[in-house]
Design a protein around this motif. Structure first.
Motif, short mmCIF file in Angstrom:
data_model
loop_
_atom_site.label_atom_id
_atom_site.label_comp_id
_atom_site.label_asym_id
_atom_site.label_seq_id
_atom_site.Cartn_x
_atom_site.Cartn_y
_atom_site.Cartn_z
N ASN A 1 8.71 2.11 -14.73
CA ASN A 1 7.87 1.06 -14.17
C ASN A 1 7.61 1.27 -12.68
OD1 ASN A 1 7.23 -0.91 -16.35
ND2 ASN A 1 9.44 -0.85 -16.59
N LEU A 2 8.63 1.77 -11.99
CA LEU A 2 8.49 2.04 -10.55
C LEU A 2 7.40 3.09 -10.32
CD1 LEU A 2 10.30 1.44 -7.86
CD2 LEU A 2 11.16 3.71 -8.27
N ARG A 3 7.50 4.18 -11.06
CA ARG A 3 6.56 5.28 -10.85
C ARG A 3 5.16 4.90 -11.34
NH1 ARG A 3 10.20 10.37 -12.69
NH2 ARG A 3 8.23 11.53 -12.57
N LEU A 4 5.12 4.14 -12.43
CA LEU A 4 3.82 3.70 -12.95
C LEU A 4 3.14 2.78 -11.94
CD1 LEU A 4 2.39 4.36 -15.55
CD2 LEU A 4 3.33 2.29 -16.57
N ALA A 5 3.94 1.88 -11.35
CA ALA A 5 3.38 0.96 -10.36
C ALA A 5 2.84 1.73 -9.15
CB ALA A 5 4.46 -0.03 -9.92
N LEU A 6 3.58 2.75 -8.74
CA LEU A 6 3.12 3.54 -7.59
C LEU A 6 1.86 4.34 -7.93
CD1 LEU A 6 6.55 4.78 -6.15
CD2 LEU A 6 4.95 3.17 -5.11
N MET A 7 1.81 4.83 -9.17
CA MET A 7 0.61 5.58 -9.58
C MET A 7 -0.61 4.65 -9.59
SD MET A 7 2.19 7.95 -12.61
CE MET A 7 0.65 8.21 -13.45
N LEU A 8 -0.42 3.45 -10.14
CA LEU A 8 -1.55 2.52 -10.24
C LEU A 8 -2.00 2.02 -8.87
CD1 LEU A 8 -0.40 0.43 -13.35
CD2 LEU A 8 -2.26 2.08 -13.24
N SER A 9 -1.08 2.02 -7.92
CA SER A 9 -1.44 1.53 -6.59
C SER A 9 -1.74 2.68 -5.64
CB SER A 9 -0.31 0.67 -6.03
OG SER A 9 0.83 1.49 -5.80
N ALA A 10 -1.97 3.86 -6.20
CA ALA A 10 -2.27 5.06 -5.41
C ALA A 10 -1.17 5.33 -4.38
CB ALA A 10 -3.63 4.92 -4.72
N GLY A 11 0.06 5.11 -4.81
CA GLY A 11 1.21 5.43 -3.96
C GLY A 11 1.55 4.39 -2.91
N ASP A 12 0.93 3.22 -3.02
CA ASP A 12 1.17 2.18 -2.01
C ASP A 12 2.41 1.35 -2.38
OD1 ASP A 12 1.11 0.21 -0.16
OD2 ASP A 12 -0.67 -0.80 -0.95
N PRO A 13 3.50 1.50 -1.65
CA PRO A 13 4.74 0.78 -2.04
C PRO A 13 4.67 -0.73 -1.79
CG PRO A 13 5.09 2.02 -0.02
CD PRO A 13 3.70 2.35 -0.48
N THR A 14 3.66 -1.17 -1.02
CA THR A 14 3.59 -2.62 -0.76
C THR A 14 3.23 -3.40 -2.01
OG1 THR A 14 1.27 -2.48 -0.09
CG2 THR A 14 2.93 -2.30 1.66
N VAL A 15 2.85 -2.69 -3.07
CA VAL A 15 2.50 -3.39 -4.31
C VAL A 15 3.66 -4.27 -4.80
CG1 VAL A 15 3.26 -1.48 -5.81
CG2 VAL A 15 1.50 -3.05 -6.60
N PHE A 16 4.89 -3.87 -4.45
CA PHE A 16 6.05 -4.63 -4.92
C PHE A 16 6.21 -5.98 -4.19
CE2 PHE A 16 7.03 -0.19 -5.88
CZ PHE A 16 7.25 -0.31 -7.25
N VAL A 17 5.59 -6.09 -3.04
CA VAL A 17 5.69 -7.38 -2.32
C VAL A 17 4.36 -8.14 -2.29
CG1 VAL A 17 7.70 -6.89 -0.88
CG2 VAL A 17 5.46 -6.12 -0.14
N THR A 18 3.28 -7.43 -2.62
CA THR A 18 1.99 -8.14 -2.60
C THR A 18 1.69 -8.81 -3.94
OG1 THR A 18 0.92 -6.04 -3.13
CG2 THR A 18 0.91 -6.73 -0.81
N ARG A 19 2.28 -8.32 -5.01
CA ARG A 19 2.11 -9.02 -6.29
C ARG A 19 3.05 -10.22 -6.29
NH1 ARG A 19 -0.45 -6.96 -10.90
NH2 ARG A 19 0.91 -8.26 -12.17
N PRO A 20 2.54 -11.40 -6.54
CA PRO A 20 3.37 -12.61 -6.37
C PRO A 20 4.64 -12.60 -7.22
CG PRO A 20 1.06 -13.19 -6.69
CD PRO A 20 1.14 -11.72 -6.87
N LEU A 21 4.50 -12.24 -8.50
CA LEU A 21 5.70 -12.28 -9.36
C LEU A 21 6.74 -11.28 -8.88
CD1 LEU A 21 4.67 -12.57 -13.12
CD2 LEU A 21 6.34 -13.93 -11.87
N SER A 22 6.27 -10.09 -8.56
CA SER A 22 7.19 -9.05 -8.08
C SER A 22 7.90 -9.52 -6.82
CB SER A 22 6.41 -7.77 -7.84
OG SER A 22 7.24 -6.82 -7.24
N ALA A 23 7.12 -10.13 -5.92
CA ALA A 23 7.71 -10.61 -4.66
C ALA A 23 8.77 -11.68 -4.94
CB ALA A 23 6.62 -11.16 -3.76
N VAL A 24 8.48 -12.57 -5.91
CA VAL A 24 9.45 -13.62 -6.25
C VAL A 24 10.74 -12.98 -6.78
CG1 VAL A 24 9.93 -15.48 -7.88
CG2 VAL A 24 7.76 -15.43 -6.65
N PHE A 25 10.60 -12.01 -7.67
CA PHE A 25 11.79 -11.37 -8.25
C PHE A 25 12.60 -10.65 -7.17
CE2 PHE A 25 9.24 -11.07 -12.40
CZ PHE A 25 9.77 -12.27 -12.85
#
Lengths: 508, 160
Positions: free
Chosen positions: A455-479
């Motif tokens: 899931n980590l690598r898939l998320a990075l691939m979908l966000s073109a390598g942008d690690p901020t995706v983990f804090v900009t998605r609301p659910l991810s940020a909450v978790f």
């Protein structure tokens, strides 16, 4: 999305009530009650030892046996707790507080039947919640993206790290080691060999069952062997006889409120990762004592104490499956092993399980409800046998269990290499137990590691390598925020919960 | 008056040092144990090994400050200490189990299982006759139940 259509229900009913599946539940409950009654054999160990027997059976038959075994063992632990003052399983520890005094008063049968009734009610309550909650959570969980799932799994890892070990740092060390060991084998995306050192057996990674049996069961054989060899090895405890009247309906009515509250506590504890049945049992017992008009009677043979502990620890079983079935997250060691059984049988627990295999999941739910009924019917005639087995000298069990470990470790892949892996992890398990480090954290991290990575690598691939995706998605940020809060709370907590008072060797 | 500093906890320090060494080893082998096309494949192993190193340093720090057990409940009561003979028996039992894993391909599950159980029984202090009878019975019953009835393949050795 509605998972339960008329077709699915018809298919689930016709599958669940096949004689073979009913037999599976009955066999599981029977084995669980007997294994749970023997002090030193926890429910987790019983499940781990049962898995190798299920390889050649259908997934539903196999999972039904394991679930029946788990529920049976949770109740079975109360038998030796009541008759011997020695809990057969750690979650039965609070049962002994009032169960044994009742036996001393000649009311062992009343205590036993109360334990049984409360267990069944707690289990039914929890399974009903599972039936309602799992589809709803699944429906929500399918909207999770890879970043949300990776963050949720990280949260689970943090929570699991904080339980079981004698300090949060040790739990985190075990989790980190589990994550590393989970990387051994072919890389899931590039098929690159990782950490295999040219050993072909490692291409598929370390075998989960071999690790589990080594860490939990074979290591426990050595720990108990040490106790047997100690100069003050306990002589066989005198077993109080099964006698006295059975539970009366009036007794059950008197304890109804306690059982209901404990069932709620157990169900909540089951759904939360890392809490488990031991904590649930102590919390259930404590609430019963605190809400009683006569708290001074607890510990001296109060029937409500037995009811509270048993309904709480059995209520864990159903809801403990919720995070595993809906999110692919095992919240406890027993569930982690059951999740391993799902994977061995080609099923992937997680958000998509209910949509891809709705008939299977609903068949499983029906079998769980059926196992509750059998949990009431089967132990009654088994009680004298289970009571007798509970006094068997441990020394006679250790060598056969060691032999069974060999059989189990070999059976998954018919690999002698896995047997050696099991022996190595048995050594690690002995040191973990000696040092107060939770094997559960290691095993759950080992299971979740590849899922986190995907899931980590898939998320990075979908966000073109942008690690901020983990804090900009609301659910991810909450978790992630919850993970930080959980880590902070566990770090600054000075006292461990009541569960820390039970032997670590068999903690869930 | 300020409370006296707690002395370093040696056993906790030993645990921390052991895990720190393990973390160092885990980190050191990553470049050699992952092929040339696997740059992404190193991410999680690096995170795991790095986290292991970080937490073991925290463990060392806590042990040096005498806080190795700061958030712990009292450790569970240990079994009474063993005599030297008992330690030797326990070590021999571990040796028997380890040896059995390596002898399995040669002797097969029946011979290995029976021999391992007999030796373990004797080492725990069970008398020879019951040890032999129980070991043979358990081996036979489990073999019949698991291999013959359930069809689970079990290892056959070169000798059996």
């Amino acid at each position: 999305m509605d998972f339960l259509s008329a077709d699915v229900l018809a298919s689930a009913i016709s599958t669940a009530f096949l004689p073979a599946n009913l037999l599976a539940v009955a066999l599981g409950v029977t084995a669980g009650v007997i294994l749970g009654a023997v002090p030193g054999l926890s429910g987790t160990m019983a499940i781990a030892l049962m898995i190798p027997l299920t390889f050649h059976w259908s997934p539903l038959f196999s999972i039904a046996i394991l679930m029946g075994c788990w529920k049976g063992s949770v109740f079975g632990g109360s038998i030796s707790a009541i008759l011997l003052n020695t809990p057969g399983t750690p979650e039965a520890a609070p049962t002994a507080l009032d169960g044994y005094p009742l036996s001393q008063q000649g009311k062992s049968m009343q205590a036993m039947t109360m334990a049984l009734a409360a267990s069944v009610i707690g289990a039914l309550f929890s399974d009903a919640l599972l039936f309602v909650a799992a589809p709803a959570i699944s429906e929500f969980a399918v909207t999770f993206g890879p970043a949300d799932l990776a963050s949720l799994m990280l949260l689970s890892l943090v929570i699991v790290s904080g339980t079981g070990s004698r300090s949060i740092i040790k739990g985190l060390m075990a989790t980190a080691l589990g994550l590393y060991l989970g990387c051994i084998g072919l890389d899931p995306l590039t098929a690159e060999r990782r950490l295999t050192f040219g050993v072909l057996h490692l291409d598929q990674g370390l075998d989960l069952l071999a690790m589990t049996i080594g860490l939990l069961v074979l290591s426990e054989v050595f720990v108990q062997m040490r106790e047997e060899l100690s100069s003050a090895a306990s002589a066989a405890k005198p077993r109080l006889p099964l006698k006295g009247a059975w539970l009366k309906l009036a007794d059950l009515k008197r304890a109804a409120g306690v059982i209901l509250r404990s069932s709620i506590i157990g169900s909540v504890c089951g759904a939360l990762p890392g809490v488990g049945s031991i904590t649930a049992a102590f919390m259930g017992y404590d609430q019963a004592r605190m809400t009683s008009g006569h708290p001074e009677t607890f510990g001296k043979g109060e029937l409500k104490g037995v009811a509270a502990a048993e309904s709480a620890n059995n209520a864990v079983c159903g809801t403990a499956l919720v995070p595993m079935l809906t999110l692919g997250i095992p919240g406890s060691l027993s569930v982690a092993i059951i999740m391993g059984a799902f994977m061995i049988h080609g099923l992937a627990p997680g958000p998509l399980l209910m949509s891809s295999e709705p008939a299977f999941v609903y068949s499983l739910f029906l079998l769980l409800l059926l196992s509750d009924i059998l949990l009431f019917l089967i132990p009654l005639p088994l009680l004298p046998l289970a009571a007798r087995l509970s006094t068997i000298r441990r020394a006679y069990l250790l060598a056969p269990i060691a032999f069974f470990c060999f059989v189990g470790a070999y059976s998954t892949n018919q690999s002698l290499f896995d047997v050696k892996v099991m022996v190595v992890f048995a050594v690690i398990g002995v040191f973990f137990k000696r040092w107060g480090i939770s094997p559960a954290a290691l095993l759950i991290a080992f299971i979740l590691g590849p899922l986190v990575e995907n899931n980590l690598r898939l998320a990075l691939m979908l966000s073109a390598g942008d690690p901020t995706v983990f804090v900009t998605r609301p659910l991810s940020a909450v978790f992630l925020g919850l993970a930080v809060v959980a880590l902070g709370v566990m770090t600054f907590r000075r006292k461990r919960p009541a569960a820390a008072t039970v032997p670590e060797t068999a903690r869930d | 008056m300020a409370p006296a500093a707690a002395p370093p906890d040696r056993s906790e320090l030993f645990i921390g040092l052991g895990f720190a060494a393990l973390a160092g080893l885990c980190l050191a082998v990553i470049p050699r144990a992952i092929g040339p096309y696997g740059a992404e494949a190193t991410i999680l192993p690096m995170i795991g090994a790095g986290a292991l190193g970080l937490f073991s340093l925290l463990q060392i720090g806590a042990a040096l400050l005498g806080r190795g057990a700061s958030d712990e409940a009292p450790p569970p009561p240990l079994a009474p200490p063993l005599t030297l003979a008992a330690w030797l028996r326990l070590g021999a039992a571990a040796g028997v189990v380890a040896l059995s894993a390596w002898l399995l391909p040669v002797l097969g599950i029946l011979l290995t299982g029976a021999a391992m159980q007999i030796l373990l029984f004797l080492l725990i202090g069970i008398r020879p006759l019951p040890a032999i009878i129980i070991a043979l019975a358990v081996t036979a019953v489990l073999y019949l139940a698991i291999h013959t009835v359930l069809g689970v393949p079990l290892p056959a050795g070169q000798l059996w």
